[in-house]
Motif scaffolding. Structure first.
Motif, PDB file in Angstrom:
ATOM      1  N   ILE A 125      -5.405  -1.615  -5.449  1.00  9.17           N
ATOM      2  CA  ILE A 125      -3.476  -1.943  -5.093  1.00  9.17           C
ATOM      3  C   ILE A 125      -2.744  -2.753  -5.762  1.00  9.17           C
ATOM      4  O   ILE A 125      -3.137  -3.554  -4.427  1.00  9.17           O
ATOM      5  CB  ILE A 125      -3.000  -0.526  -4.710  1.00  9.17           C
ATOM      6  CG1 ILE A 125      -3.258  -1.227  -3.266  1.00  9.17           C
ATOM      7  CG2 ILE A 125      -3.006   1.035  -4.427  1.00  9.17           C
ATOM      8  CD1 ILE A 125      -3.068  -0.806  -1.553  1.00  9.17           C
ATOM      9  N   HIS A 152     -11.023   8.247   5.911  1.00  5.36           N
ATOM     10  CA  HIS A 152      -9.981   7.102   4.953  1.00  5.36           C
ATOM     11  C   HIS A 152     -10.122   5.813   5.600  1.00  5.36           C
ATOM     12  O   HIS A 152      -9.400   5.579   6.784  1.00  5.36           O
ATOM     13  CB  HIS A 152      -9.208   8.047   4.916  1.00  5.36           C
ATOM     14  CG  HIS A 152      -8.902   9.124   3.704  1.00  5.36           C
ATOM     15  ND1 HIS A 152     -10.123  10.274   3.708  1.00  5.36           N
ATOM     16  CD2 HIS A 152      -8.543   8.741   2.105  1.00  5.36           C
ATOM     17  CE1 HIS A 152      -9.978  10.636   2.546  1.00  5.36           C
ATOM     18  NE2 HIS A 152      -8.761  10.264   1.630  1.00  5.36           N
ATOM     19  N   ALA A 196      -6.712  -2.230  -1.252  1.00  4.95           N
ATOM     20  CA  ALA A 196      -7.587  -0.897  -1.755  1.00  4.95           C
ATOM     21  C   ALA A 196      -7.004   0.053  -0.903  1.00  4.95           C
ATOM     22  O   ALA A 196      -7.454   0.108   0.259  1.00  4.95           O
ATOM     23  CB  ALA A 196      -8.529  -1.090  -2.617  1.00  4.95           C
ATOM     24  N   LEU A 197      -6.822   0.960  -1.764  1.00  2.37           N
ATOM     25  CA  LEU A 197      -7.220   2.231  -0.324  1.00  2.37           C
ATOM     26  C   LEU A 197      -8.847   2.908  -0.277  1.00  2.37           C
ATOM     27  O   LEU A 197      -8.959   2.761  -1.716  1.00  2.37           O
ATOM     28  CB  LEU A 197      -6.302   3.069  -1.174  1.00  2.37           C
ATOM     29  CG  LEU A 197      -5.116   2.469  -1.807  1.00  2.37           C
ATOM     30  CD1 LEU A 197      -3.950   4.182  -2.120  1.00  2.37           C
ATOM     31  CD2 LEU A 197      -4.003   2.687  -0.400  1.00  2.37           C
ATOM     32  N   LEU A 248     -12.888   3.805  -4.058  1.00  2.00           N
ATOM     33  CA  LEU A 248     -11.583   2.680  -4.283  1.00  2.00           C
ATOM     34  C   LEU A 248     -10.560   2.762  -4.730  1.00  2.00           C
ATOM     35  O   LEU A 248     -10.926   3.466  -6.188  1.00  2.00           O
ATOM     36  CB  LEU A 248     -12.431   1.426  -3.909  1.00  2.00           C
ATOM     37  CG  LEU A 248     -12.844   0.782  -2.587  1.00  2.00           C
ATOM     38  CD1 LEU A 248     -13.318  -0.916  -2.789  1.00  2.00           C
ATOM     39  CD2 LEU A 248     -13.084   1.183  -0.789  1.00  2.00           C
ATOM     40  N   ILE A 249      -9.766   2.947  -4.136  1.00  2.00           N
ATOM     41  CA  ILE A 249      -8.204   3.284  -5.504  1.00  2.00           C
ATOM     42  C   ILE A 249      -7.754   1.600  -5.105  1.00  2.00           C
ATOM     43  O   ILE A 249      -6.732   1.260  -3.762  1.00  2.00           O
ATOM     44  CB  ILE A 249      -7.307   4.049  -5.062  1.00  2.00           C
ATOM     45  CG1 ILE A 249      -7.488   5.376  -5.128  1.00  2.00           C
ATOM     46  CG2 ILE A 249      -5.864   4.329  -5.903  1.00  2.00           C
ATOM     47  CD1 ILE A 249      -7.641   6.789  -4.988  1.00  2.00           C
ATOM     48  N   VAL A 286     -10.419   5.591   0.545  1.00  2.00           N
ATOM     49  CA  VAL A 286     -10.615   7.294   0.305  1.00  2.00           C
ATOM     50  C   VAL A 286     -12.259   7.737   0.478  1.00  2.00           C
ATOM     51  O   VAL A 286     -12.920   7.213  -0.341  1.00  2.00           O
ATOM     52  CB  VAL A 286     -10.203   7.901  -0.926  1.00  2.00           C
ATOM     53  CG1 VAL A 286      -8.809   7.496  -1.669  1.00  2.00           C
ATOM     54  CG2 VAL A 286     -10.654   7.588  -2.192  1.00  2.00           C
ATOM     55  N   TRP A 312     -15.209  13.798  -4.319  1.00  2.00           N
ATOM     56  CA  TRP A 312     -15.412  11.856  -4.571  1.00  2.00           C
ATOM     57  C   TRP A 312     -14.891  11.223  -4.095  1.00  2.00           C
ATOM     58  O   TRP A 312     -13.938  11.194  -2.706  1.00  2.00           O
ATOM     59  CB  TRP A 312     -14.649  12.030  -5.838  1.00  2.00           C
ATOM     60  CG  TRP A 312     -14.558  11.039  -6.798  1.00  2.00           C
ATOM     61  CD1 TRP A 312     -15.342  10.255  -7.401  1.00  2.00           C
ATOM     62  CD2 TRP A 312     -13.839  10.023  -6.287  1.00  2.00           C
ATOM     63  NE1 TRP A 312     -15.074   8.572  -7.946  1.00  2.00           N
ATOM     64  CE2 TRP A 312     -14.504   7.848  -6.876  1.00  2.00           C
ATOM     65  CE3 TRP A 312     -12.453   9.885  -4.811  1.00  2.00           C
ATOM     66  CZ2 TRP A 312     -13.672   7.534  -7.031  1.00  2.00           C
ATOM     67  CZ3 TRP A 312     -12.309   7.887  -5.532  1.00  2.00           C
ATOM     68  CH2 TRP A 312     -12.764   7.083  -6.290  1.00  2.00           C
ATOM     69  N   SER A 313     -15.301   9.790  -3.643  1.00  2.00           N
ATOM     70  CA  SER A 313     -14.743   9.109  -2.929  1.00  2.00           C
ATOM     71  C   SER A 313     -14.940   7.713  -2.833  1.00  2.00           C
ATOM     72  O   SER A 313     -16.344   7.136  -3.612  1.00  2.00           O
ATOM     73  CB  SER A 313     -16.197   8.915  -1.075  1.00  2.00           C
ATOM     74  OG  SER A 313     -17.666   9.321  -1.499  1.00  2.00           O
TER      75      SER A 313
END
Length: 209
Positions: free
Chosen positions: A186, A97, A87-88, A183-184, A90, A180-181
């Motif tokens: 992937i 980050h 995950a990214l 996880l993205i 953010v 906003w913070s």
């Protein structure tokens, strides 16, 4: 793993390091590719390649004429690295980050597999890792194909893993900012198989469905 060599201890965030084989093996078994780094004539090289773990070694293969293979089969020191990204991360500031990842670093030397049966078995292990249950579906490998290919094994004795998971670690003073913070994710996923022109009328085998 006992008596951890200094070169396996990360210089930053050592608390993320893991030295148990369960963690190391799980990452190696999920990853399909590694990067093998080495030095020849004072020049650094880093070559990505497919690999498979079997018991306490990892195996790669390549053409007997490959410059890369011919250099490392001499047993020169190599560093093997693997990384999986989950995950990214953010955060509320660029500084915070990050990435959720799982990685392994191995220091080893190549062992050339001379035994024909072990060599052929290594190709089967690798094929079935890249595409599970594929080997038994294929036409048998020819003897001359085995002879034209080099198989190398590397001990996993000197290895460490490093893992980052969880949400962003923002600075205390940033936590109340209206930014906003999170996880993205992937994830890596295998999609529907696409036939070539010779296979359009062949039913997709069960191992690819």
């Amino acid at each position: 793993m006992k008596n951890i060599p200094p070169h396996l201890i990360p210089s930053r965030l050592p608390k993320r390091a893991h030295y148990d084989y369960e963690t190391i093996y799980s990452i190696l078994d999920e990853a399909l590719f590694c990067t093998i780094s080495f030095v020849v004539d004072d020049r650094p090289f880093a070559i990505p390649t497919a690999f498979v773990r079997y018991e306490d070694k990892i195996y790669i293969h390549g053409s007997v004429g490959s410059h890369f293979i011919r250099e490392i089969e001499k047993g020169i020191p190599v560093c093997i690295s693997v990384m999986l990204t989950d995950a990214l991360v953010v955060a509320k500031s660029a500084f915070s980050h990050s990435v959720n990842y799982r990685s392994v670093t191995i220091f080893s030397n190549a062992e050339k597999i001379e035994d024909f049966e072990t060599k052929a078995a290594a190709f089967e292990w690798l094929t079935n890792k890249i595409v599970p249950n594929r080997w038994s579906y294929l036409r048998p490998m020819k003897k001359n194909e085995v002879l034209k290919t080099t198989a190398l094994a590397f001990s996993i004795e000197e290895a460490s893993a490093k893992v980052r998971s969880g949400m962003p670690k923002d600075e205390e003073e940033d936590l109340e900012l209206p930014i906003w913070s999170g996880l993205i994710p992937i994830p890596v996923q295998r999609l529907q198989a696409i036939p070539d022109d010779t296979s359009k009328d062949i039913q997709l085998p069960a191992h690819l469905q």
